[in-house]
Enzyme design. Structure first.
Site, PDB file in Angstrom:
ATOM      1  CG  ASN A 134      -2.238  -0.560   1.027  1.00 56.08           C
ATOM      2  OD1 ASN A 134      -2.564  -0.900  -0.112  1.00 56.08           O
ATOM      3  ND2 ASN A 134      -3.011  -0.713   2.084  1.00 56.08           N
ATOM      4  CB  CYS A 135       4.087   2.006   1.574  1.00 53.76           C
ATOM      5  SG  CYS A 135       3.756   1.263   3.188  1.00 53.76           S
ATOM      6  N   PRO A 136       3.540   2.415  -1.531  1.00 56.24           N
ATOM      7  CG  PRO A 136       4.789   0.985  -2.878  1.00 56.24           C
ATOM      8  CD  PRO A 136       3.947   1.002  -1.651  1.00 56.24           C
TER       9      PRO A 136
END
Lengths: 192, 192, 192, 192, 192, 192, 192, 192, 192, 192
Positions: free
Chosen positions: D51-53
Site C-alpha cells: 500500500n505504501c507506494p
C-alpha cells in the site's frame, strides 16, 4: 468526599441518659444502636458553655415530634459521661433532655463525622440525619458561633423519611410534611 | 476534616448570568469573585432535572433578601455554561434567576467542596455560606432526593454576619434576625 | 502507544435515543453494546454549541449508509443524557438523529479514548471505527475548531469491513467501495 | 491523552529527498524543520511494500496543492535513508515523490507520535497536520491494512489554516475551501 | 559480563533467503533455528551501504567451507526482510548470498548480542560463533569503519568444533585445521 | 551494550616487564599508560597453564610489527606480578616477551573489559585494540579452549590506524595493509 | 561481630597437594573437607613472596605434631592452584609442605574469613582453628609485615581440643598440654 | 572486613587503675589515650570469674617487658569500674595489675572491636596490638574457654615495632627480638 | 505510652540468691518466674556503689512484709551475677538480702522497662509492682541521685492487691491497709 | 526510654484557678510556666469521679508545704477548663484547691507525659516532679484504681531539691528532710 450515603463507622462510647426525670443511668452506645430506627446526631463543642444548652433545650422542646417520627436524638460532645451527668443535674436547659448525652473523650465520633477541631479538642456544631440502615442522609455543619434551628432538622428528617418510604418521588425545595412531591420521569426532563 | 473555617481553594470556570431579563452573558468566575462580599454557593446535580428548578426558583424568590444582606448567590452544577443558558431560556422556574449559574465540567468546584459523586459525575445538594475573606462558615449537604429550604440559608447567613460584626457574641439556637444573643463569660460557665 | 488494534475498555453510562421521532428514551450503554456489530464513536465537545450540530446532522444524513453497512453510530459528549434530550428537542439539526446521544459526565469514555481535555472537562473531536470484536481499527482526532467529514468515515468503515472480510487483501490509497485492492506477496515486494 | 495541541518533541534523523529528478541528496531533519511553515507527516510501515507506494503516489499527485497551501509533506518509515534512496530509484510510484522520505531507524519519531508497533518495529499508518509553531492540529491513524485518502488530508490542512487565519470562526462539518464557516457567539448557543 | 558461554536469548523475526538462485522466500527465524547445528551470526549496519556488500560477498565466497563444516551463516541488519529482498536483487555482491539475510527492525537481536548503537538504530560489525546447543563460543566486534576477514571466522569455527569434539584438548595460538593441539595435564603446568 | 567506541575506565595495577633480557622490573600501570599511542590488551586465563604461553610466544614473535606500528602490547591475567616474574623466568615461551605482563588480582581490568568469569576468578581470552585517545575500537573474546591468531590482531590494528588517519574512507572485507579502501558517498548507495 | 563460634560458610575451590614427595595432585576442596576432624586454615598474601615461604616451612616443621593431634593444615592464598604447584616445585621452603596449598582466585575464602584486602586482591595473614563440626574456635590476624609463630597455633589447637574433650573445664593463661586447668564453680567466683 | 590497619573508633569510658599499690583512682579513657605510644588491649568476659584472673596475672608478670617496649596494657570487660576496683582489692591475681582495668558497661568497646557476644552481654577473649597512630596491627580472638599466652603478645608487639621502625623489612615466621629479618626485593621473588 | 497495664516482655537472665545465709546459688530467671504471685522489680544503677546498698537494706528490712503479702522482691542491675555474688559477700547492707539479685548484662530488662541510660549502660532507679498475671500495675522512676522509700512500695503493693481482690472498689488518696475504700457508682458522680 | 532527665515538651492549654476563694479565672498555661521554679504535675482520669477529688484534697491539704518549698502544683485531666470550673464549684473536696486545674482536651499533655489511655481518652494517675529548668526528675504512674500519697511526693520533691542544691551528695533510701546524705567517693566503692 462527602459522608452523604456512606455507612456510619463502628464506634463505642458511654452516654448519660435520663428518660424519666429520675436519677438517670450510664449506657453504652455503639453504631449498632443506630440500626433499626432513624437517628439524629447533634454534635456541639463543650458541656457547661453558652449556646449548647440553648440547642439542647431546642431539641428537648421538639423531642415529641422526633419521637412521633420514630427517631432518636443523640447529643455528642468530647466531654465524659461524668460531665454530662453533672451538666444535666445543674443546667435547667440541659435538664429537660430525655435523650442520650453521648461522651466522646476518645474523639472517635468527632473524627468519624469530620467535625473535630484538632487544636481545641472539641467538636464543631454538626447535625446528621441517619437512616435505619446506618447510612447518613443529610449533614449540616456550622462555625461554633452560629447555632442551629431544630425545626429545620425536623423538616429534613421528614423529607428523608418520605423519599425512603415513597421510592420514585423526590421532595422539592422547602418541602414540608404534606406538601406536593415530584416523580422524576423522561417527560419532566427540561420541563420544570 | 471539616471545610468549616478553611479558605476556598483557587478555581476558574465560566457561568451564565442574566441580571436584567435581557439575553444574558457568559462570565469567568474564580475564587477572587468570592472576596469582598458574602457568598452563598448552592450545588445541585444537573440541569433539566426535577428538584433543581424548584430550588433555583426558591433562591430567586429570596434573592432580594440576599441582596439586602450584601450577599451573592451562585448555583453550581457539573454541566457547561452552554447548558445553563439553554436551561435558563427554556425553564420557567430557572428563568427567574438573576444570579450566576456556574458550570463545573472539570469537576474542580464539586471536588473542592467535597460534594462530588464519582460514579455519576454529578454534585450532591450542598449549600455553603462564605464570608468576604473567602472562609467557609456553614455547610449543609443532602442526599439528592431531599431538597433544601432557602429560608434556613438566609437565617444562617444573617447569623454568620451578626457574629462577624459583633465579636464576643454568639447566636443561640433558632436565632433569627433581631433575637437575643449571648456574650460568653466566666460567670455564665455552667449557668445556662 | 496508539489505541489502534486494542480492545475498548469497560464503561457504563446513559444515552438518550429517539429512534422513531416519538418521545425517545434513556438507555444504558456499556462496552457490551459494541460487540457483535461494527460501531462508529463520534466524540464532540458540548451540547448546544456550534459545529457539533452540523456534525450530528452530517451523521444523520449518512445514517442510512451506516445502517446498510450494519454499523451503529454513537455521539458522545461529557454532558448528561438530560442535556442530550433537551438538545434533541430544541435543535433542528440534532433532532434528525435516530442514533444514541451518549452522556459521559464521569469522563470515563473521553479518558479511555484519549480525547479528554482536562482543563475544559470536554472532549476533542474524535472518531473511532470499532469492529464487532470491540477492537479499534481507525482513529481520527481534530482540534475542536476543525470539523470532520462523515463521508470519509464511511469510506474508512467500508475499507475496514472489506479487509476484515477478505483476508490476504489490503485497500490501497483512496480506495472506495468497488475499487481494486492489493494482495501482498513476495513477488510484489519492491515492484510497486 | 491526545497529542492534539501539543508541541512536536525534539528529534534528529536523516532523509532522502529528490526535489528535481536529479540524483537527490541526504539531508538532516529535526523538529526545527517543522517551524515556520505548515507540515504534513505521513507515517507508513515499510519501504518496498504494497500500500505504501500507492499512498506516496497519492501524495505526489496532490503535492502541488500542498505546495500552494505553503505546506511541506514528509513520508516517514522506520527504514534507513539508504533504503529510501533505493526505493525512490526502483519504484515507479515512489519515484514521483519530490518531498523528503524520512528514515526513522531509531524509532524516535514513531514513538513520539504514538504510532510505533513494538512487536514489528514498524509504524502504523498515521497522518498529522502540524502548524508553523510545531503544534499538532489533526491526527489520523489506521490499522495498516487500511490506506488513507490524501484529499481528506488536504481538506483538514485547509480547514486548520482557515481557522488559524480567521480567529473567531470555526469550520463546520464537511467544510471545504470556500464553504461557509461559523462564528460562535452567545446568540448561537442552543440555536443550531 | 561477556556473552561467551551463555545461551542465545529467545527471538523471532523474518529473513529473506535465496538458496538456489530462484526468486527466494521469506522465512521465520527464531532461536530454535540455531539448535542442532553450528551457526555463525554476522551483524552489519545497513542494507545498501558500502562495506557490508564486501563482507557478504566474502561470506558467500567461503560459504562452501562453512557448509562442509556443517555450519549455517546468518547476516543480520536492523532493516526489514523487504529491504533484504530488494538488496539481494539489486546488488551483484549481495546477490551471491545463498544464506539467510535476517531483518531485525525490532532491534531484538542487536540488543541481545550487545551490538546495538542506540543513537543510530543500527548494528556494530559483530560476528558470533554458536554451537549446536545455542551457546556462544566466540565473539568479535568492530567499529563500523573496520571490516572483518571471514577466513579468521572459519578458523575460529573449526577450532571451536575441534575442542567440542575432542574433550581434554585445547587449540593453541594460530591453530589451523590439522595443526597440533594440547592436552592440559598436571605435568604440563608451568612447563610450556 | 558493546564496549566499542567507549573510553577505557580508570584502573591501577602492577606489571612485570623485561624489556632487555636483564632481570626486569615491576612497574605501575594505569589507564594513563594507554594514552598517546595505540595499545593492544590481550587477556588470558592464568599463568603456568597451557595455551597461554603459546599465545604470548605468538605475540612476542609479532612484537616487532606492533612496534613498527607504534603500538604497545599488554598481557593481562588475574595472577600477581610476582607470579608473572616467575612465569617469565621459568617458561621458555613466556620468557620471549619484551612487553608488560600485567597482574590483575583485584579483578579491576577483567571486570572493566567484561571478560571476568566470576565462578573461576579468571579472565576469558579477550583482545582489545585501543586508540591513542583510550577508546576501544575492536574487541574479540573466545571461550578459553580456543586460542587466537595474532596475525589477525595485527590486521585489525592496521585497519583501525588506516581509517583513523584517512577520514572518509573505510576498510572493506579482509582488507590488509596496502589494499584498496572505500570512500562512502551518495552515489555508492545501493550500487555495491 | 566476631567469627568465633560461627559455622564456616560453604565454598568450593582447588588445591595443590603433594603428600609424598611425588609429583602431587590437584584436589577439590569444599567446606565439607573441614568436617570430621580439626582443621587449621593459614591465610597468607601471595605465592613467590618473602615471609610466606618461611611461614609454610614453619608449618611443615610442625606438621607431625598437627597430625598427631588429628588436625589437617591448609595454606590459602588468592593465587591459582597452578601457581601453587610451581611454587611448591621451585621454592625449597614451600617444597617441604605435605598439606594442601589452596587457591582462592575467586576470593570466596578470603572474604568469608574477613581477611580480604580489596585494594590489593590479596589476603591478610590470618590463622583459624576449626573444630570437627566446622565451627571456628580461634582467630589470629596480622598486618602482612608481621609473621606468625606456628608453636602458638599448636598450643591453641591443643587447648581447644582439651576443652572440647573435657566439658566443665577451661584452660587458664599460657596453658600448655599437660598443665593444670580450671573447673568453674560458684565457689571459685571472686576467689581467684 | 578485618579491623587490621583500620583506626580505632572514638570511645569514652572509665577505668580503675592502681599504679603504685596505693588506693588507686578512677580515670577517663578515650581513643585519645591510645595515641602517642603503643597499646595492647586485652578483652575478657567478666570480673570475678575463672580464667580472667590468670590472664591478668600473666599480663602483670610481663608488664615490665611491655613497659620497656614503651607500650601500655588495658584490660577490658563489660563490667563497671566499680566492679573493677573491688576485683582488684579482693583478688590476689588481679591485685598485681598496675595497668588500667577498663569498664565497658555501654558495650562501645566490645562492639567496636567485634568481640561482643550479644546473647551474654560479655566480651570474647580478644587481644589487639595498636600502634601510636591508633591503627590496629594484630588481632587475636578466642572462644572464652581458651586462654591466651602473653608471651606471644609480647612477640607480636616487638615484631610490629621492628617493622614500624625498619621500613623495607619484614619479620619472618616465629621471629623473636634479635632474629634475622627479610628485605623484600625483586631479586627475592620466587627465590625463598 | 505508659507500661501500666501491659504484660512484661519475655526475658532470660541469671540471678544470685542467698535465701538462707548459706553460700547461695545461681538461678535462671525468666518472665515465667513472675507468673502466679505478685512481684516487685527494683532497678538500681550498679553494684558496689552508694545509694544502692541502702535501698537493698531497706528492702531487706521490709522483706517479711512483702512475703506476708505473698510477693517476691527482685533487685536488678546491669552487672553480672558474678558481681552480685561478690557484692552480697562483701557488703554488710547487701548481705542482708534473701531475695534474688538479678544480673542484666545484656540490658534486656532495663530496656524492656524503659529505665536504660544508653550513655552509661546503667539503669535508672525504677520500681514496678507486677500482678500474678505478669501485668504491670504501678511504676516509679527517679533520677539516680534520689533514692526511694520501700514503705511507699509496700503501700502500693497492698492497694494493688486490695483492688484486685475487691472488684468494684478503688483505693482513695493515701490509702493504707485497713483504711476506707470507695465503690464508684452513678450516685457518687459529681458528689465527692 | 524513660522521661527522666528529659525536657518537658512545648504545650499550650487553658486552666481554671481560684487562688483566693473568689470566683476564679481562666488562664493560659504553657511549658514556659514551668520554668523558674519547681513544679509538680498530677494527672488524674476525669472530673466528677471518685478517687480524683480525694487526691486533689490531699494535694490541697499539703499545698502549704509545696509552697514553702517554692513549688507549684498542677492538676491535669483531659476535661475542659469549663468542667474544671464547675467541678471546683460543686465538689467540697476539689473546692479546696488553690492551684491550677489544667484542661487537656487536645490530649497534648497526657501524650507528652506518656500517661494517655487511647481506648478511654483519659489519663492514668501520673505524678511528675520537674525542676526549674523544665527537666523531669521523678515519675510515678499507677493503674487508675490505685491512688497516690502526696506525702511521698513531698519527700521526692525535697530530695530532688536537696541534691540539686548540694552537688556531690545523694539521698539514700527513705531519706527525709534533715536526714543524713551520702557523698560518693572512691573510698566508699564496695564499702557500703
Amino acid at each position: 468526599m462527602s459522608l452523604i450515603n456512606t455507612q456510619v463507622q463502628p464506634f463505642k462510647t458511654t452516654a448519660f441518659v435520663n428518660r424519666d426525670g429520675g436519677k438517670g443511668e450510664f449506657i453504652e452506645i455503639t453504631e449498632k444502636n443506630l440500626h433499626g430506627k432513624w437517628s439524629v446526631l447533634i454534635f456541639m463543642p463543650a458541656a457547661f458553655t453558652f449556646n449548647c444548652p440553648t440547642e439542647i433545650e431546642d431539641a428537648a422542646d421538639n423531642y415529641a415530634e422526633f419521637q412521633k417520627a420514630g427517631a432518636e436524638v443523640y447529643i455528642v460532645t468530647t466531654d465524659t459521661h461524668f460531665s454530662h451527668k453533672v451538666w444535666h443535674e445543674t443546667s435547667p436547659a440541659v435538664g429537660k433532655a430525655r435523650f442520650p448525652l453521648v461522651g466522646d473523650p476518645t474523639h472517635q465520633l468527632t473524627n468519624a463525622f469530620g467535625v473535630h477541631i484538632p487544636e481545641e479538642g472539641l467538636a464543631l456544631r454538626g447535625t446528621f440525619v441517619i437512616n435505619p440502615e446506618g447510612v447518613i442522609k443529610t449533614a449540616e455543619i456550622h462555625d461554633n458561633a452560629i447555632a442551629r434551628d431544630v425545626k429545620e432538622t425536623v423538616r429534613k428528617l421528614k423529607a428523608a423519611q418520605f423519599v425512603a418510604n415513597n421510592p420514585g418521588q423526590v421532595c422539592p425545595a422547602k418541602w414540608n410534611e404534606g406538601a406536593k412531591t415530584l416523580a422524576p420521569s423522561l417527560d419532566l426532563v427540561g420541563k420544570i
